[in-house]
Design an enzyme around this catalytic site. Structure first.
Site, PDB file in Angstrom:
ATOM      1  N   THR A 174      48.040  79.392  91.722  1.00 25.18           N
ATOM      2  CA  THR A 174      49.193  80.285  91.561  1.00 25.18           C
ATOM      3  C   THR A 174      48.666  81.615  91.048  1.00 25.18           C
ATOM      4  OG1 THR A 174      50.600  78.412  90.966  1.00 25.18           O
ATOM      5  CG2 THR A 174      51.407  80.610  90.411  1.00 25.18           C
TER       6      THR A 174
ATOM      7  N   LYS B  55      56.738  80.805  95.593  1.00 23.12           N
ATOM      8  CA  LYS B  55      56.452  80.062  94.353  1.00 23.12           C
ATOM      9  C   LYS B  55      57.078  80.755  93.131  1.00 23.12           C
ATOM     10  CE  LYS B  55      53.970  77.732  91.235  1.00 23.12           C
ATOM     11  NZ  LYS B  55      53.983  76.324  90.946  1.00 23.12           N
TER      12      LYS B  55
ATOM     13  N   LYS C   8      53.365  81.683  82.465  1.00 25.63           N
ATOM     14  CA  LYS C   8      52.435  82.328  83.414  1.00 25.63           C
ATOM     15  C   LYS C   8      53.187  82.746  84.681  1.00 25.63           C
ATOM     16  CE  LYS C   8      48.827  81.370  86.754  1.00 25.63           C
ATOM     17  NZ  LYS C   8      47.888  80.469  87.380  1.00 25.63           N
TER      18      LYS C   8
HETATM   19  P1  NAD Z   1      42.908  73.807  84.903  1.00 24.56           P
HETATM   20  O1  NAD Z   1      42.581  74.831  83.891  1.00 24.56           O
HETATM   21  O2  NAD Z   1      43.065  72.382  84.500  1.00 24.56           O
HETATM   22  O3  NAD Z   1      41.813  73.851  86.083  1.00 24.56           O
HETATM   23  C1  NAD Z   1      41.183  75.022  86.533  1.00 24.56           C
HETATM   24  C2  NAD Z   1      39.717  74.665  86.816  1.00 24.56           C
HETATM   25  O4  NAD Z   1      39.069  75.804  87.358  1.00 24.56           O
HETATM   26  C3  NAD Z   1      38.956  74.257  85.546  1.00 24.56           C
HETATM   27  O5  NAD Z   1      38.368  72.990  85.723  1.00 24.56           O
HETATM   28  C4  NAD Z   1      37.914  75.372  85.386  1.00 24.56           C
HETATM   29  O6  NAD Z   1      36.694  74.915  84.853  1.00 24.56           O
HETATM   30  C5  NAD Z   1      37.757  75.820  86.831  1.00 24.56           C
HETATM   31  N1  NAD Z   1      37.213  77.156  86.974  1.00 24.56           N
HETATM   32  C6  NAD Z   1      37.522  78.288  86.294  1.00 24.56           C
HETATM   33  N2  NAD Z   1      36.796  79.324  86.735  1.00 24.56           N
HETATM   34  C7  NAD Z   1      36.007  78.838  87.725  1.00 24.56           C
HETATM   35  C8  NAD Z   1      35.031  79.428  88.565  1.00 24.56           C
HETATM   36  N3  NAD Z   1      34.710  80.720  88.493  1.00 24.56           N
HETATM   37  N4  NAD Z   1      34.398  78.632  89.460  1.00 24.56           N
HETATM   38  C9  NAD Z   1      34.694  77.320  89.540  1.00 24.56           C
HETATM   39  N5  NAD Z   1      35.615  76.697  88.767  1.00 24.56           N
HETATM   40  C10 NAD Z   1      36.246  77.463  87.865  1.00 24.56           C
HETATM   41  O7  NAD Z   1      44.240  74.335  85.631  1.00 24.56           O
HETATM   42  P2  NAD Z   1      45.241  73.487  86.546  1.00 24.56           P
HETATM   43  O8  NAD Z   1      46.359  72.978  85.711  1.00 24.56           O
HETATM   44  O9  NAD Z   1      44.457  72.567  87.411  1.00 24.56           O
HETATM   45  O10 NAD Z   1      45.874  74.674  87.408  1.00 24.56           O
HETATM   46  C11 NAD Z   1      45.180  75.242  88.513  1.00 24.56           C
HETATM   47  C12 NAD Z   1      46.126  76.173  89.251  1.00 24.56           C
HETATM   48  O11 NAD Z   1      47.263  75.436  89.680  1.00 24.56           O
HETATM   49  C13 NAD Z   1      46.667  77.323  88.392  1.00 24.56           C
HETATM   50  O12 NAD Z   1      46.713  78.482  89.178  1.00 24.56           O
HETATM   51  C14 NAD Z   1      48.049  76.833  87.983  1.00 24.56           C
HETATM   52  O13 NAD Z   1      48.938  77.887  87.716  1.00 24.56           O
HETATM   53  C15 NAD Z   1      48.456  76.055  89.217  1.00 24.56           C
HETATM   54  N6  NAD Z   1      49.482  75.009  88.988  1.00 24.56           N
HETATM   55  C16 NAD Z   1      49.334  74.126  87.947  1.00 24.56           C
HETATM   56  C17 NAD Z   1      50.298  73.126  87.759  1.00 24.56           C
HETATM   57  C18 NAD Z   1      50.163  72.122  86.629  1.00 24.56           C
HETATM   58  O14 NAD Z   1      51.140  71.386  86.387  1.00 24.56           O
HETATM   59  N7  NAD Z   1      49.023  72.042  85.956  1.00 24.56           N
HETATM   60  C19 NAD Z   1      51.398  73.045  88.620  1.00 24.56           C
HETATM   61  C20 NAD Z   1      51.497  73.938  89.689  1.00 24.56           C
HETATM   62  C21 NAD Z   1      50.517  74.921  89.854  1.00 24.56           C
END
Ligand code: NAD
Length: 288
Positions: free
Chosen positions: A93, A168, A243
């Site tokens: 997102t 979204k 966010k």
């Molecule tokens: P998270 O923080 O658990 O996972 C993000 C991952 O990206 C981490 O493991 C981190 O180490 C990795 N990362 C960061 N920088 C990086 C890089 N340069 N190279 C490689 N890996 C890297 O977050 P999440 O909850 O999995 O969310 C991910 C996305 O999904 C976000 O954009 C969030 O807004 C969206 N989202 C999350 C949810 C939810 O319920 N968690 C729901 C809908 C959408």
């Protein structure tokens, strides 16, 4: 298909595992050692750099925290590194403007690329029941759809590049407004001496009915099981709702949309998430 997967966090970990279950050769990269180890256990091949994971891939999927990271990963490690003809899917997102900018760069280098953010949380990512809203050309969508089907229950083409992100943030702005309204209604019903279950029985079949009431009621013990029944643990964290509201208000500013309730919802979640960012967004009822 050889699929590079970048970003194996709460969401990406389960999504990559579902691609493995669907028979794909998943080449995983994350900055976190723990995330990489979990991906390996799920059957992915792990790499120590995003560029290495992408080098031989037919498709690249990313699930990263924000637009700045998405832009940097695509500019430095994906575009020009993934083989010509690979299809690129960013499921993070992020803001609409960055999504459009990254897709334009990818297209300029000859790749098909879509923005494909998701609706549904960690349970849906693990269970393969996400909804994907997808922006990009018809051709890019058709190529992405086959891959997204392995991770979700619905894949919807929202139009041109960036329109997935637009869908979204409009949806989540509506959800925030609706949840605050639902919480206000239950709080006022209580003050007026109206039992929560009785109000639910009436309003859930009247014109006030909405998803925040009948699928995700903020009052414990009322309606189907939801995070309110688990002391507001799990679900969709208030910090993530904040966010999305920030992204929505940024987009409202750049597009000239008039969104007074979206703005007020952001202010309400800014205050709440400062100390309660980990609680489900329905816990906003505690402030009323
Ligand atoms: P998270 O923080 O658990 O996972 C993000 C991952 O990206 C981490 O493991 C981190 O180490 C990795 N990362 C960061 N920088 C990086 C890089 N340069 N190279 C490689 N890996 C890297 O977050 P999440 O909850 O999995 O969310 C991910 C996305 O999904 C976000 O954009 C969030 O807004 C969206 N989202 C999350 C949810 C939810 O319920 N968690 C729901 C809908 C959408």
């Amino acid at each position: 298909m050889k699929i590079a997967f970048i970003g194996l966090g709460n969401m990406g970990g389960g999504m990559a595992a579902n691609l493995v279950k669907a028979g794909h050769d998943v080449r995983a990269f994350d900055l976190s050692e723990a995330a990489l180890a979990a991906a390996k256990d799920a059957g992915c091949t792990t790499f120590t750099a995003a560029s290495e994971a992408c080098a031989d891939a037919e498709a690249v999927v990313s699930m990263l925290p924000n637009g700045a990271i998405v832009k940097s990963v695509y500019e430095n490690d994906v575009i020009g590194t993934a083989p010509a003809g690979a299809v690129l899917l960013d499921c993070s997102t992020i803001d609409v403007a960055t999504a459009r900018e990254v897709i334009a760069s990818a297209q300029g280098a000859g790749y098909d690329m879509v923005d494909a953010p998701v609706s549904g949380g960690i349970a849906a990512a693990n269970g393969g029941t996400l909804t994907f809203m997808v922006g990009g050309t018809q051709e890019a969508f058709a190529r992405a759809e086959v891959i997204l089907n392995a991770m979700g229950k619905a894949v919807i083409h929202a139009g041109d590049a960036g329109n997935g992100q637009a869908a979204k943030i409009c949806n989540n702005m509506l959800l925030a407004v609706q949840m605050i309204g639902t919480a206000e209604a239950f709080s006022m019903a209580d003050k007026l001496g109206l039992d929560a279950q009785t109000f639910y029985d009436i309003s859930s079949v009247s014109s006030g009915q909405c998803w925040s009431m009948t699928s995700y009621c903020p009052v414990p013990g009322v309606g189907p099981q939801s995070p309110s029944d688990n002391d507001y643990q799990g679900g969709f964290a208030s910090a993530l709702m904040l966010k999305d509201l920030r992204l929505a208000m940024e987009a409202a500013g750049t597009s000239g949309a008039n969104t007074p309730l979206g703005k007020h919802s952001q202010e309400i979640y800014e205050e709440f998430a400062a100390d309660n960012g980990g609680l489900d967004f329905s816990a906003i009822i505690k402030t009323l």
